[in-house]
Design an enzyme around this catalytic site. Structure first.
Site, PDB file in Angstrom:
ATOM      1  N   GLY A  20     -12.489  15.524 -16.574  1.00 52.34           N
ATOM      2  CA  GLY A  20     -11.218  15.089 -17.460  1.00 52.34           C
ATOM      3  C   GLY A  20      -9.745  15.808 -17.096  1.00 52.34           C
ATOM      4  N   PHE A  23      -4.363  14.792 -16.823  1.00 57.25           N
ATOM      5  CA  PHE A  23      -3.684  14.516 -17.893  1.00 57.25           C
ATOM      6  C   PHE A  23      -2.788  13.277 -17.744  1.00 57.25           C
ATOM      7  CE2 PHE A  23       0.197  15.130 -20.703  1.00 57.25           C
ATOM      8  CZ  PHE A  23      -0.203  14.883 -21.914  1.00 57.25           C
ATOM      9  N   GLY A  24      -2.679  12.284 -18.556  1.00 54.99           N
ATOM     10  CA  GLY A  24      -1.973  11.211 -17.884  1.00 54.99           C
ATOM     11  C   GLY A  24      -2.618   9.945 -17.481  1.00 54.99           C
ATOM     12  N   VAL A  26      -5.895   7.814 -18.287  1.00 53.32           N
ATOM     13  CA  VAL A  26      -6.549   7.522 -19.514  1.00 53.32           C
ATOM     14  C   VAL A  26      -8.039   7.612 -19.127  1.00 53.32           C
ATOM     15  CG1 VAL A  26      -6.930   5.639 -21.345  1.00 53.32           C
ATOM     16  CG2 VAL A  26      -4.740   6.046 -20.459  1.00 53.32           C
ATOM     17  N   SER A  28      -9.762   9.000 -17.028  1.00 56.84           N
ATOM     18  CA  SER A  28     -10.278  10.413 -16.717  1.00 56.84           C
ATOM     19  C   SER A  28     -10.514  10.900 -17.711  1.00 56.84           C
ATOM     20  CB  SER A  28      -9.119  11.141 -15.656  1.00 56.84           C
ATOM     21  OG  SER A  28      -9.433  12.638 -15.606  1.00 56.84           O
ATOM     22  N   ASN A 110      -3.934   9.159  -2.457  1.00 57.85           N
ATOM     23  CA  ASN A 110      -2.989  10.142  -2.814  1.00 57.85           C
ATOM     24  C   ASN A 110      -2.867  11.169  -1.736  1.00 57.85           C
ATOM     25  OD1 ASN A 110      -4.515   9.706  -5.677  1.00 57.85           O
ATOM     26  ND2 ASN A 110      -2.126   9.468  -5.735  1.00 57.85           N
ATOM     27  N   ARG A 138      -5.534  18.887  -7.572  1.00 63.01           N
ATOM     28  CA  ARG A 138      -5.163  18.013  -6.608  1.00 63.01           C
ATOM     29  C   ARG A 138      -4.332  19.030  -5.613  1.00 63.01           C
ATOM     30  NH1 ARG A 138      -5.826  12.185  -6.195  1.00 63.01           N
ATOM     31  NH2 ARG A 138      -6.449  12.954  -4.213  1.00 63.01           N
ATOM     32  N   GLU A 174       3.255  12.255  -4.469  1.00 66.52           N
ATOM     33  CA  GLU A 174       1.740  11.661  -4.829  1.00 66.52           C
ATOM     34  C   GLU A 174       1.186  10.872  -3.604  1.00 66.52           C
ATOM     35  OE1 GLU A 174      -0.119  12.169  -7.694  1.00 66.52           O
ATOM     36  OE2 GLU A 174       1.359  13.980  -7.907  1.00 66.52           O
ATOM     37  N   HIS A 250       0.080   6.260 -11.665  1.00 67.38           N
ATOM     38  CA  HIS A 250       0.764   6.004 -10.402  1.00 67.38           C
ATOM     39  C   HIS A 250       1.292   4.377 -10.398  1.00 67.38           C
ATOM     40  CE1 HIS A 250      -2.003   9.411  -8.548  1.00 67.38           C
ATOM     41  NE2 HIS A 250      -0.790   9.784  -8.842  1.00 67.38           N
ATOM     42  N   ASP A 252       0.355   2.584  -8.361  1.00 66.41           N
ATOM     43  CA  ASP A 252      -0.922   1.834  -7.758  1.00 66.41           C
ATOM     44  C   ASP A 252      -1.614   1.382  -9.032  1.00 66.41           C
ATOM     45  OD1 ASP A 252      -2.240   3.920  -7.917  1.00 66.41           O
ATOM     46  OD2 ASP A 252      -3.103   4.010  -5.904  1.00 66.41           O
ATOM     47  N   CYS A 368      -7.452   3.229  -5.087  1.00 63.37           N
ATOM     48  CA  CYS A 368      -7.576   4.730  -4.836  1.00 63.37           C
ATOM     49  C   CYS A 368      -8.164   5.238  -3.742  1.00 63.37           C
ATOM     50  CB  CYS A 368      -8.039   5.288  -6.356  1.00 63.37           C
ATOM     51  SG  CYS A 368      -6.724   5.225  -7.625  1.00 63.37           S
TER      52      CYS A 368
END
Length: 444
Positions: A20, A23-24, A26, A28, A110, A138, A174, A250, A252, A368
């Site tokens: 998890g 952040f941002g 949902v 994950s 990404n 990342r 990104e 993102h 996408d 992705c």
């Protein structure tokens, strides 16, 4: 000469887990701390890639990265043997260990931004790895990403590789997740659409308040300069900050394009009509804009199902098809919309569903998992052939996964020194299968 768009999918790594960290994102965050199945995740991705190859698409694979990343843990002060480093990190900072053990490089949308030779002033195919500075787990990827891309696209006559942008939020980048190339033909000059969440220089622009806007306008402009893209070949669009705050981390997740089709949600962008007009003008017309109305698919359903994190591909008969996760099939509103879409007068004539739930639960759909590379047959002939999907590679990689991957992994397992050994052994063998050379830190 033939021209086409190749897909290079990321192999899911041996440490695929649900920490998890994003952040941002949902999906994950909502699945944090669940037990993952790395073996299933890798095989789901391979099955999807092989299916596209069987449809006649040019399909390659990208290697995962070394995880846990002992090199990064040593950079921040953990010492001793590798086992000591893991134990110290697990005790002092479990979140840091989780970040350094993430298999997030599987989401190769990404990994980099790619501009084909038809668009660039120097006639070369350009690659810029994304710096991914918004997320710690990342941000440790771009150097190895660059190594892997250089090991696949090696011939300097055709391929130009750039260093990732400076590692600062000013240039938050990104990669292709916020970039779509539109064209009438893969071999002819197109229009590269860069979607950004915020501008560093223009603070008067709207911005999200709940979740971060990861891509900056300044990063997009820098990549366009590096790739030698002219003004009449680029369009910059701002993502709607309201949808970022609803989990659209993102572009996408809310829009996707292929050739002369842009498939997007009604709420995806700011100044939508003016920007679509700019695209159509630079495309010299005959552009298909397919807007999905909120009344038919809510932003929440789009995010939950990843309707727009689908792949739109052009088949050999010239018709387009959508490659969608089975989650789209299971969502009543989305499934109904897709059934309607294929009856409309658009180039999209079919939808194919694939089970990629292990990736979906961690916040990444079919799109992705792939990096798109528009190229011609001469450029393809210069690509490392050992990464291209065929029956032999599919069988070999499935055997490799069976040999090296666990079928159960929790975040507590990330401190296990045996997992590190398993991962390194697997990756060392993979570099031999794919003829990549020494792309990892532990091999040097």
């Amino acid at each position: 000469m033939k021209h086409f768009e190749a897909n290079f999918d990321g192999l899911v790594g041996p440490t695929h887990n649900y920490a998890g960290l994003s952040f941002g994102n949902v999906a994950s965050q909502s699945n944090a701390a669940q037990v993952s199945n790395p073996k299933d995740a890798a095989k789901q991705g391979l099955k999807k890639a092989k299916a596209l190859a069987d449809m006649g698409m040019v399909q390659g694979m990208l290697a995962p990265q070394e995880r846990p990343d002992i090199h990064t843990l040593r950079r921040v002060g953990f010492t001793g043997s590798d086992a000591d480093v893991l134990a110290q990190a697990a005790k002092a900072s479990p979140v840091l260990l989780q970040a350094c053990a993430s298999a997030s490089s599987m989401w190769t949308a990404n990994a980099a931004t790619v501009s084909p030779s038809a668009d660039s002033d120097d006639g070369k195919l350009h690659f810029t790895p994304a710096n991914l500075v918004d997320k710690l787990h990342r941000s440790i990827e771009p150097v190895t990403t660059g190594n892997i891309l250089k090991a696949i696209f090696t011939d300097e006559r055709y391929f130009a590789h750039h260093q990732h942008l400076p590692e600062h939020p000013h240039f938050g980048d990104e990669g292709a997740a916020n970039h779509t190339r539109l064209c009438h033909d893969y071999g002819k000059a197109g229009v590269e659409v860069f979607v950004y969440g915020r501008s560093v220089a223009d603070l008067s622009r709207p911005a999200p308040v709940k979740y971060p806007a990861r891509q900056t306008l300044e990063a997009s402009q820098a990549v366009a300069r590096l790739h030698q893209l002219s003004d009449d070949r680029t369009v910059y669009m701002q993502q709607n900050p309201d949808v970022i705050d609803q989990g659209v981390f993102h572009n996408d997740v809310i829009a996707v394009g292929n050739q002369n089709v842009l498939f997007y949600h009604e709420q995806a962008f700011l100044e939508t009509q003016a920007k679509l007009a700019e695209i159509d003008k630079k495309m010299h017309g005959n552009t298909h804009f397919i807007e999905v109305p909120t009344a038919k698919v809510s932003v929440q359903d789009a995010v939950k199902s990843y309707l727009f994190n689908t792949q739109i591909i052009t088949l050999s008969d010239g018709n387009m098809a959508i490659i969608a996760p089975t989650d789209c099939q299971e969502n009543p509103a989305v499934h109904a919309y897709l059934n309607e879409l294929v009856t409309l007068n658009t180039p999209i004539k079919a939808v194919h569903y694939f089970d990629v739930k292990q990736s979906m639960q961690n916040g990444g759909g079919p799109a992705c998992l792939r990096l798109r590379v528009a190229m011609n047959e001469t450029e393809l002939a210069a690509v490392n052939p050992q990464v291209m999907m065929n029956d032999a590679l599919f069988a070999r990689l499935n055997q490799w996964v069976d040999k090296h991957y666990r079928d159960r992994l929790s975040t507590q397992d990330l401190a296990d020194p045996q997992l590190l050994m398993e991962s390194r052994t697997a990756l060392d063998e993979l570099t031999q299968i794919m003829k990549l050379g020494s792309v990892y830190q532990f091999q040097r």
